[in-house]
Design an enzyme around this catalytic site. Sequence first.
Site, short mmCIF file in Angstrom:
data_model
loop_
_atom_site.label_atom_id
_atom_site.label_comp_id
_atom_site.label_asym_id
_atom_site.label_seq_id
_atom_site.Cartn_x
_atom_site.Cartn_y
_atom_site.Cartn_z
N LYS A 1 8.79 -0.19 -5.77
CA LYS A 1 7.64 -1.11 -5.86
C LYS A 1 6.62 -0.56 -6.85
O LYS A 1 6.03 -1.31 -7.63
CB LYS A 1 6.99 -1.31 -4.48
CG LYS A 1 7.79 -2.11 -3.50
CD LYS A 1 8.04 -3.55 -3.93
CE LYS A 1 6.79 -4.40 -3.96
NZ LYS A 1 7.08 -5.82 -4.25
N ASP A 48 0.84 -1.21 0.00
CA ASP A 48 0.00 0.00 0.00
C ASP A 48 0.87 1.26 0.00
O ASP A 48 0.36 2.36 -0.21
CB ASP A 48 -0.96 0.01 1.20
CG ASP A 48 -0.27 0.04 2.56
OD1 ASP A 48 0.96 -0.11 2.62
OD2 ASP A 48 -0.98 0.21 3.57
P1 NAD Z 1 11.45 -9.89 2.97
O1 NAD Z 1 12.47 -8.81 2.85
O2 NAD Z 1 11.22 -10.54 4.30
O3 NAD Z 1 11.78 -11.07 1.95
C1 NAD Z 1 12.20 -10.84 0.64
C2 NAD Z 1 12.74 -12.15 0.08
O4 NAD Z 1 13.14 -11.91 -1.28
C3 NAD Z 1 13.96 -12.69 0.82
O5 NAD Z 1 13.83 -14.08 1.04
C4 NAD Z 1 15.12 -12.39 -0.14
O6 NAD Z 1 16.20 -13.33 -0.03
C5 NAD Z 1 14.43 -12.48 -1.48
N1 NAD Z 1 15.12 -11.71 -2.52
C6 NAD Z 1 15.57 -10.43 -2.43
N2 NAD Z 1 16.17 -10.08 -3.59
C7 NAD Z 1 16.08 -11.15 -4.42
C8 NAD Z 1 16.50 -11.40 -5.76
N3 NAD Z 1 17.15 -10.46 -6.47
N4 NAD Z 1 16.23 -12.61 -6.31
C9 NAD Z 1 15.59 -13.56 -5.60
N5 NAD Z 1 15.18 -13.38 -4.33
C10 NAD Z 1 15.42 -12.19 -3.76
O7 NAD Z 1 10.10 -9.25 2.41
P2 NAD Z 1 8.59 -9.51 2.87
O8 NAD Z 1 8.29 -8.64 4.01
O9 NAD Z 1 8.35 -10.97 2.96
O10 NAD Z 1 7.82 -8.93 1.60
C11 NAD Z 1 7.54 -9.76 0.48
C12 NAD Z 1 6.83 -8.93 -0.57
O11 NAD Z 1 5.63 -8.39 -0.03
C13 NAD Z 1 7.67 -7.74 -1.06
O12 NAD Z 1 7.47 -7.62 -2.43
C14 NAD Z 1 7.08 -6.56 -0.32
O13 NAD Z 1 7.22 -5.39 -1.08
C15 NAD Z 1 5.63 -6.97 -0.19
N6 NAD Z 1 4.91 -6.41 0.97
C16 NAD Z 1 5.46 -6.47 2.23
C17 NAD Z 1 4.73 -5.97 3.32
C18 NAD Z 1 5.28 -6.08 4.73
O14 NAD Z 1 4.67 -5.53 5.65
N7 NAD Z 1 6.36 -6.79 4.98
C19 NAD Z 1 3.49 -5.41 3.12
C20 NAD Z 1 2.96 -5.37 1.82
C21 NAD Z 1 3.69 -5.88 0.76
#
Ligand code: NAD
Length: 358
Positions: free
Chosen positions: A163, A134
Amino acid sequence: MRILVTGGAGFIGSAVVRHLIQNTQYEVANLDKLTYAGNLESLVSVSDSPRYRFHLVDICDGAALDAVFAAFKPTAVMHLAAESHVDRSIDGPADFIQTNIVGTYSLLEAVRRYWNALLADEKGSFRFHHISTDEVYGDLDGTDDLFTETTPYAPSSPYSASKAGSDHLVRAWQRTYGLPVLVTNCSNNYGPFHFPEKLIPHMILNAVHGKPLPVYGDGSQIRDWLFVEDHARALVEVVTKGKVGETYNIGGHNEKRNLEVVEIICELLDEFVPVTAEGDRGQTRSYKELITFVQDRPGHDRRYAIDASKIERELGWKPQETFESGIRKTVQWYLDNREWWQRVLSGDYRLGRLGEQV
Ligand code: NAD
């Protein structure tokens, strides 16, 4: 279904993988580069399943992506791999541009090569689900306004701008090449296996160690919190039942000020692991005494709040946890799973990552 999950070793991705293995019969391939945020120890409960496999791959590496697509033959991709921490994006935006924008582009191209070669009926049922935030909408002024699926994009940080860029690429690949995509934009997640740099686990672990609890500015920034397992369920509903080309906002109807969140954590810790002041004749003290106010993050968004009525109406999804029930489970989980976070804090969780199946 055979679902390829990118970023499946991260916080939300690992919740999705656990949910898919434990609650469906689908085959799951986890494709992850294992940056500092990737932790295979979050997947021990499912990694022995014959329906689970892991590929150590960077989404920027097109040839490696082609090899995984050829071997696994996914019927859907759920794209969660990203750099995700706002503070890190302010200190060093380059990785965010590389993974979130260039990486998403490289993944879209690999998906397009694979999808173009599918038979007509396989092409029709294939899905590319892009998981976003968001934060692409910027922040809200009014106390009653909500982000809807049509709110214009106005990202504030290098993270949210990267994003937003990836969301635009995904929609363009649908409009231009006909790729069957779905996009979801979700509010702040919390729950088990959350990396300790993020607000909620950071506060729990600092409090447990008797360290200060640093709150940005006056702590009045409002976030709309969603329990990570509710998000994982929502994502699986969208990839299996969502309408191609649609965007779904996902949120928990749990708006809280940051200071309120920290105070609730302190009250739960006061209940679960009370501290007694030394020389104070057994008088208990509150973890709230550890709260300190620190200089605010530059460009800090004031308020996020999601209107999740579309996914509720069209796909029948609703969060199962309130903030009160979810945060209670989360604090208890960190107290019960010290080994998981101690290995993160010591860096030991990164041992053994080489030699993983590619
Ligand atoms: P995170 O940072 O915990 O995990 C990201 C994962 O992506 C990790 O396992 C990392 O090793 C992997 N990664 C990073 N770069 C990479 C690459 N180049 N190739 C392959 N793998 C790669 O993130 P999260 O909190 O689990 O978020 C996951 C998704 O959800 C993201 O796209 C984030 O924008 C979105 N999101 C997160 C939240 C939140 O509150 N955490 C809320 C809404 C949306």
